[in-house]
Design a protein around this motif. Structure first.
Motif, PDB file in Angstrom:
ATOM      1  N   UNK A   1     -30.201  39.359  16.217  1.00  0.00           N
ATOM      2  CA  UNK A   1     -29.998  40.811  16.280  1.00  0.00           C
ATOM      3  C   UNK A   1     -28.595  41.190  16.732  1.00  0.00           C
ATOM      4  N   UNK A   2     -27.718  40.194  16.915  1.00  0.00           N
ATOM      5  CA  UNK A   2     -26.355  40.443  17.399  1.00  0.00           C
ATOM      6  C   UNK A   2     -25.571  41.158  16.305  1.00  0.00           C
ATOM      7  N   UNK A   3     -25.340  42.429  16.481  1.00  0.00           N
ATOM      8  CA  UNK A   3     -24.733  43.276  15.448  1.00  0.00           C
ATOM      9  C   UNK A   3     -23.464  43.907  15.996  1.00  0.00           C
ATOM     10  N   UNK A   4     -22.355  43.185  15.866  1.00  0.00           N
ATOM     11  CA  UNK A   4     -21.064  43.638  16.379  1.00  0.00           C
ATOM     12  C   UNK A   4     -20.087  43.688  15.211  1.00  0.00           C
ATOM     13  N   UNK A   5     -19.685  44.874  14.842  1.00  0.00           N
ATOM     14  CA  UNK A   5     -18.878  45.066  13.639  1.00  0.00           C
ATOM     15  C   UNK A   5     -17.546  44.328  13.694  1.00  0.00           C
ATOM     16  N   UNK A   6     -17.018  44.110  14.891  1.00  0.00           N
ATOM     17  CA  UNK A   6     -15.716  43.461  15.016  1.00  0.00           C
ATOM     18  C   UNK A   6     -15.794  41.948  14.846  1.00  0.00           C
ATOM     19  N   UNK A   7     -17.008  41.396  14.801  1.00  0.00           N
ATOM     20  CA  UNK A   7     -17.169  39.952  14.694  1.00  0.00           C
ATOM     21  C   UNK A   7     -17.536  39.581  13.262  1.00  0.00           C
ATOM     22  N   UNK A   8     -16.681  38.793  12.607  1.00  0.00           N
ATOM     23  CA  UNK A   8     -16.882  38.459  11.201  1.00  0.00           C
ATOM     24  C   UNK A   8     -18.208  37.746  10.963  1.00  0.00           C
ATOM     25  N   UNK A   9     -18.565  36.845  11.862  1.00  0.00           N
ATOM     26  CA  UNK A   9     -19.807  36.106  11.659  1.00  0.00           C
ATOM     27  C   UNK A   9     -21.034  36.989  11.867  1.00  0.00           C
ATOM     28  N   UNK A  10     -20.943  37.953  12.772  1.00  0.00           N
ATOM     29  CA  UNK A  10     -22.062  38.880  12.949  1.00  0.00           C
ATOM     30  C   UNK A  10     -22.268  39.708  11.684  1.00  0.00           C
ATOM     31  N   UNK A  11     -21.165  40.110  11.075  1.00  0.00           N
ATOM     32  CA  UNK A  11     -21.242  40.870   9.822  1.00  0.00           C
ATOM     33  C   UNK A  11     -21.825  40.001   8.714  1.00  0.00           C
ATOM     34  N   UNK A  12     -21.365  38.749   8.632  1.00  0.00           N
ATOM     35  CA  UNK A  12     -21.867  37.830   7.616  1.00  0.00           C
ATOM     36  C   UNK A  12     -23.351  37.525   7.835  1.00  0.00           C
ATOM     37  N   UNK A  13     -23.740  37.355   9.101  1.00  0.00           N
ATOM     38  CA  UNK A  13     -25.151  37.086   9.398  1.00  0.00           C
ATOM     39  C   UNK A  13     -26.037  38.241   8.947  1.00  0.00           C
ATOM     40  N   UNK A  14     -25.601  39.455   9.212  1.00  0.00           N
ATOM     41  CA  UNK A  14     -26.370  40.633   8.786  1.00  0.00           C
ATOM     42  C   UNK A  14     -26.496  40.672   7.269  1.00  0.00           C
ATOM     43  N   UNK A  15     -25.419  40.294   6.583  1.00  0.00           N
ATOM     44  CA  UNK A  15     -25.432  40.257   5.119  1.00  0.00           C
ATOM     45  C   UNK A  15     -26.432  39.217   4.620  1.00  0.00           C
ATOM     46  N   UNK A  16     -26.420  38.031   5.227  1.00  0.00           N
ATOM     47  CA  UNK A  16     -27.333  36.974   4.817  1.00  0.00           C
ATOM     48  C   UNK A  16     -28.788  37.346   5.099  1.00  0.00           C
ATOM     49  N   UNK A  17     -29.028  38.033   6.199  1.00  0.00           N
ATOM     50  CA  UNK A  17     -30.392  38.476   6.510  1.00  0.00           C
ATOM     51  C   UNK A  17     -30.917  39.431   5.443  1.00  0.00           C
ATOM     52  N   UNK A  18     -30.008  40.173   4.816  1.00  0.00           N
ATOM     53  CA  UNK A  18     -30.406  41.094   3.766  1.00  0.00           C
ATOM     54  C   UNK A  18     -30.541  40.431   2.405  1.00  0.00           C
ATOM     55  N   UNK A  19     -29.873  39.305   2.214  1.00  0.00           N
ATOM     56  CA  UNK A  19     -29.844  38.659   0.899  1.00  0.00           C
ATOM     57  C   UNK A  19     -30.896  37.566   0.733  1.00  0.00           C
ATOM     58  N   UNK A  20     -31.184  36.823   1.796  1.00  0.00           N
ATOM     59  CA  UNK A  20     -32.052  35.654   1.707  1.00  0.00           C
ATOM     60  C   UNK A  20     -33.430  35.935   2.294  1.00  0.00           C
ATOM     61  N   UNK A  21     -34.440  35.236   1.806  1.00  0.00           N
ATOM     62  CA  UNK A  21     -35.725  35.343   2.483  1.00  0.00           C
ATOM     63  C   UNK A  21     -35.683  34.528   3.765  1.00  0.00           C
ATOM     64  N   UNK A  22     -36.695  34.661   4.593  1.00  0.00           N
ATOM     65  CA  UNK A  22     -36.661  34.070   5.931  1.00  0.00           C
ATOM     66  C   UNK A  22     -36.527  32.550   5.880  1.00  0.00           C
ATOM     67  N   UNK A  23     -37.231  31.915   4.948  1.00  0.00           N
ATOM     68  CA  UNK A  23     -37.174  30.453   4.841  1.00  0.00           C
ATOM     69  C   UNK A  23     -35.781  29.989   4.411  1.00  0.00           C
ATOM     70  N   UNK A  24     -35.220  30.654   3.410  1.00  0.00           N
ATOM     71  CA  UNK A  24     -33.897  30.260   2.918  1.00  0.00           C
ATOM     72  C   UNK A  24     -32.829  30.489   3.982  1.00  0.00           C
ATOM     73  N   UNK A  25     -32.917  31.613   4.686  1.00  0.00           N
ATOM     74  CA  UNK A  25     -31.959  31.890   5.758  1.00  0.00           C
ATOM     75  C   UNK A  25     -32.039  30.806   6.823  1.00  0.00           C
ATOM     76  N   UNK A  26     -33.249  30.457   7.224  1.00  0.00           N
ATOM     77  CA  UNK A  26     -33.429  29.454   8.283  1.00  0.00           C
ATOM     78  C   UNK A  26     -32.834  28.118   7.865  1.00  0.00           C
ATOM     79  N   UNK A  27     -33.073  27.700   6.643  1.00  0.00           N
ATOM     80  CA  UNK A  27     -32.518  26.432   6.174  1.00  0.00           C
ATOM     81  C   UNK A  27     -30.990  26.478   6.125  1.00  0.00           C
TER      82      UNK A  27
END
Length: 380
Positions: A330-356
């Motif tokens: 849930x770490x959502x910090x706009x200034x952090x590139x990886x936080x932004x990328x993580x949020x993007x991946x959470x929206x693109x992948x299903x839970x199993x694919x994200x976890x892997x």
């Protein structure tokens, strides 16, 4: 004596460089940040401010700085005549340091005392990683170069918070530090580093640090962020956050007792020391800074998934660590590139694919299903 230290940032100046200076080494800082190199070159000294109980100000002198991006040949010359090489650049940057050390070893006389190489990073086997990168670069000439150096893994621990913008090259740190170093590679010729302790087996000390300090720090950051708090000290003052951090560290302590034979009393004492350090109100460390790069910190062998996976494999409790993982998602910090990328991946992948993809866990692992459930909850 001379030490070349790669990475003139806050940890390099406020921890490794300071102890090398206290050991009598002339310290040559190598960095790619031109303004920092220029500031060090223009200065005769800098201060390390220890804040908290027992802290004092320490002055570092007798240093120089070289810009490795602009003057690689000068860095190689310094390495060729150094006694010690250390790094504090981050594990992923070691491959970019390797060419400079290889170039220096090529210029080093065959009859010179062996160069003592230590990567001081928050990673298991960081010096091995550096050595491997050097070996790949050297190719068939590696045996000749390897004969000119010794390589020792280390475990380092000192909280160096984000520094004030107008702080210059002075550094604020906590009074506590720990630097454990493999003794075996050096034989009788140990480097002169005051306060460091040399151990026969480093692995337990590295994992104790990573799975307590780094796991606890990250857990405090992610739970603190979820609670709307700004500083790590504030997070530990919050009853709910403190309980979550304590739960996670009790689980990593149980793993360390089972895996490495630390006693429960040893781990409780160590845990209490770590939590007291986090509560230091004089350290202006923020949850945003400590929590940054969540994708890296959620990777397979890092501070959250790493101990949780090993604990699950042993049938040990992991609920506290899963709470930290859920907060990290849930770490959502706009200034952090990886936080932004993580949020993007959470929206693109299903839970199993994200976890892997992010954690490196497979469906056969005993932790997989529990992490998938946390990912699915974050997606909801």
């Amino acid at each position: 004596m001379k030490a070349v230290h790669f990475g003139a940032g806050n940890i390099g100046r406020g921890f490794v460089g300071l102890l090398l200076h206290e050991g009598g080494y002339e310290v040559v800082f190598s960095d790619v940040a031109a303004p920092l190199v220029e500031a060090l070159t223009a200065a005769d000294s800098y201060l390390v401010h220890e804040v908290g109980t027992g802290g004092e100000d320490k002055t570092v002198t007798g240093f120089r700085a070289v810009n490795s991006a602009e003057n690689a040949s000068a860095v190689a010359e310094e390495v060729a005549t150094a006694d010690v090489v250390t790094t504090a650049v981050g594990p992923t940057i070691l491959k970019f340091i390797a060419p400079h050390i290889v170039a220096g070893l090529r210029q080093r006389p065959a009859d010179a005392q062996k160069l003592q190489v230590m990567a001081c990073e928050n990673a298991i086997g960081a010096t091995d990683t550096l050595r491997q990168a050097m070996q790949e670069l050297a190719g068939e000439g590696w045996d000749e170069l390897a004969a000119k150096a010794v390589f020792a893994n280390t475990a380092v621990d000192r909280i160096v918070p984000g520094q004030p913008a107008d702080g210059g090259i002075d550094v604020t740190v906590e009074p506590f530090y720990e630097w454990a170093i493999e003794k075996g590679p050096f034989g009788e010729n140990l480097p002169n580093i005051p306060g460091a302790h040399f151990v026969d087996e480093l692995g337990p000390y590295i994992e104790r640090k990573l799975f307590t300090v780094n796991t606890g720090h990250a857990t405090a950051a992610y739970l603190g962020t979820a609670a709307g708090l700004e500083k790590i000290a504030d997070a530990l003052a919050d009853e709910h956050v403190a309980a979550g951090v304590t739960a996670a560290l009790e689980e990593t302590s149980a793993l360390l007792v089972a895996k490495h034979g630390f006693s429960p009393d040893q781990m409780q004492s160590y845990r209490n020391t770590i939590l007291d350090r986090f509560r230091n109100p004089a350290l202006p460390d923020t949850v945003d800074r400590v929590g940054r790069q969540p994708l890296r910190k959620l990777s397979r062998h890092e501070r959250l998934i790493g101990p949780a996976a090993e604990a699950a494999e042993r049938g040990l409790p992991v609920q506290g660590l899963l709470g930290a993982i859920e907060a990290a998602l849930a770490f959502d910090v706009a200034a952090d590139e990886q936080a932004v990328e993580m949020k993007k991946l959470l929206g693109q992948l299903n839970a199993e694919a994200f976890t892997e993809k992010v954690t490196g866990l497979t469906s056969a692992h005993p932790l997989f299903t529990a992490v998938v459930e946390r990912v699915a909850a974050a997606q909801r």
